[in-house]
Write a protein that holds these residues in place. Sequence first.
Motif, PDB file in Angstrom:
ATOM      1  N   GLY A  75       0.777  -1.199  -0.137  1.00 29.82           N
ATOM      2  CA  GLY A  75      -0.096   0.023  -0.060  1.00 29.82           C
ATOM      3  C   GLY A  75       0.925   1.209   0.125  1.00 29.82           C
ATOM      4  N   PRO A  76       0.209   2.401   0.147  1.00 32.90           N
ATOM      5  CA  PRO A  76       1.252   3.661   0.052  1.00 32.90           C
ATOM      6  C   PRO A  76       1.914   3.886   1.206  1.00 32.90           C
ATOM      7  CG  PRO A  76      -1.146   4.238   0.296  1.00 32.90           C
ATOM      8  CD  PRO A  76      -1.137   2.781   0.039  1.00 32.90           C
ATOM      9  N   GLU A  77       3.249   4.604   0.921  1.00 34.53           N
ATOM     10  CA  GLU A  77       3.931   4.537   2.059  1.00 34.53           C
ATOM     11  C   GLU A  77       3.478   5.909   2.985  1.00 34.53           C
ATOM     12  OE1 GLU A  77       7.874   5.187   0.599  1.00 34.53           O
ATOM     13  OE2 GLU A  77       8.033   3.263  -0.247  1.00 34.53           O
ATOM     14  N   SER A  78       2.718   6.718   2.220  1.00 30.24           N
ATOM     15  CA  SER A  78       2.340   8.058   3.028  1.00 30.24           C
ATOM     16  C   SER A  78       1.119   7.639   3.590  1.00 30.24           C
ATOM     17  CB  SER A  78       2.183   9.247   2.131  1.00 30.24           C
ATOM     18  OG  SER A  78       1.607  10.258   2.695  1.00 30.24           O
ATOM     19  N   SER A  84      -7.215   9.761  -5.545  1.00 26.77           N
ATOM     20  CA  SER A  84      -6.760   9.083  -7.020  1.00 26.77           C
ATOM     21  C   SER A  84      -6.053   7.749  -6.254  1.00 26.77           C
ATOM     22  CB  SER A  84      -5.696   9.505  -7.684  1.00 26.77           C
ATOM     23  OG  SER A  84      -4.847  10.252  -7.001  1.00 26.77           O
ATOM     24  N   THR A  85      -5.832   7.474  -5.219  1.00 26.08           N
ATOM     25  CA  THR A  85      -5.022   6.341  -4.527  1.00 26.08           C
ATOM     26  C   THR A  85      -6.197   5.468  -4.132  1.00 26.08           C
ATOM     27  OG1 THR A  85      -3.590   7.816  -3.649  1.00 26.08           O
ATOM     28  CG2 THR A  85      -3.595   5.431  -2.961  1.00 26.08           C
ATOM     29  N   SER A  86      -5.843   4.246  -4.191  1.00 20.68           N
ATOM     30  CA  SER A  86      -6.898   3.015  -3.936  1.00 20.68           C
ATOM     31  C   SER A  86      -6.629   2.906  -2.530  1.00 20.68           C
ATOM     32  CB  SER A  86      -6.204   1.726  -4.582  1.00 20.68           C
ATOM     33  OG  SER A  86      -7.270   0.717  -4.071  1.00 20.68           O
ATOM     34  N   ASN A  87      -7.736   2.811  -1.896  1.00 24.03           N
ATOM     35  CA  ASN A  87      -8.265   2.921  -0.524  1.00 24.03           C
ATOM     36  C   ASN A  87      -8.021   1.217   0.037  1.00 24.03           C
ATOM     37  OD1 ASN A  87      -7.999   5.555   0.034  1.00 24.03           O
ATOM     38  ND2 ASN A  87     -10.477   5.862  -0.448  1.00 24.03           N
ATOM     39  N   PRO A 132      -6.251   0.766   3.316  1.00 21.92           N
ATOM     40  CA  PRO A 132      -5.287   1.059   2.430  1.00 21.92           C
ATOM     41  C   PRO A 132      -3.966   0.393   2.415  1.00 21.92           C
ATOM     42  CG  PRO A 132      -5.637   2.964   3.835  1.00 21.92           C
ATOM     43  CD  PRO A 132      -6.460   1.753   4.307  1.00 21.92           C
ATOM     44  N   VAL A 133      -3.392  -0.128   3.946  1.00 22.01           N
ATOM     45  CA  VAL A 133      -2.279  -0.742   3.995  1.00 22.01           C
ATOM     46  C   VAL A 133      -2.355  -1.851   4.881  1.00 22.01           C
ATOM     47  CG1 VAL A 133      -0.227  -0.330   5.456  1.00 22.01           C
ATOM     48  CG2 VAL A 133      -1.151   1.533   4.112  1.00 22.01           C
TER      49      VAL A 133
END
Length: 223
Positions: A75-78, A84-87, A132-133
Amino acid sequence: MIPWLLLYLFGAVHSDLHKLLSTLPQYSDSRIPPILRPLSYDLQLQLPLSEVSDPDIPLFTGRCVMQFEINQQIGPESAFISDSTSNRARIKFDIIMLDHFENVSLVYNGNELEIFNVQLTDDSMELSVDQPVLFPGRYTMTIHRYKGLIGSALYYRDAGEHAVFGSHLFPNRAPAVFPTYLGTTEKVTFSITMVHPIGTNALTSGASEAYPRKIDDNWQVRD
């Protein structure tokens, strides 16, 4: 002149090769092998069964408890999630013609995660969670019931008056019996329980100290 001719030919071939390689589709796979490492499988297989709509199609049902370790965050690092980011974080496993997955669960640190969707194709199972992660750590995925076809990794042979069912659980065929993650090559531990008809014997190359236990008038189980 000959060295220059050879140099010219090499340059032409090199140029054509570079042009060809630059036009090839780039391989892309979101699964990086070190991210996920299977640790153990606890399998229960019941066979032989048959499809209700077509009794000539031999089937088996399975139950799979897979423990695995995630070594890198999926998942996203931030911590900031944009529109626009997949949740929803996703994990993809390899399967071959497995379907009818029922009651799939994923547990992390003793907490069951909410599963958003389980998407199946002929060769993959993608599990997405409603967050998300997925953080590094140990996970337990349980598939309480699924179906598969007998004919590849599990096969049938007619041995005179008796039918014999066997297995070819090589790495390229194992996904026809249970979900795998073929990006890794490390060995894992297996525990297999067979549910088979009364009057038949279940044999294995592994250690088995238990005797078959009767479930009902038709089936028995051997650990």
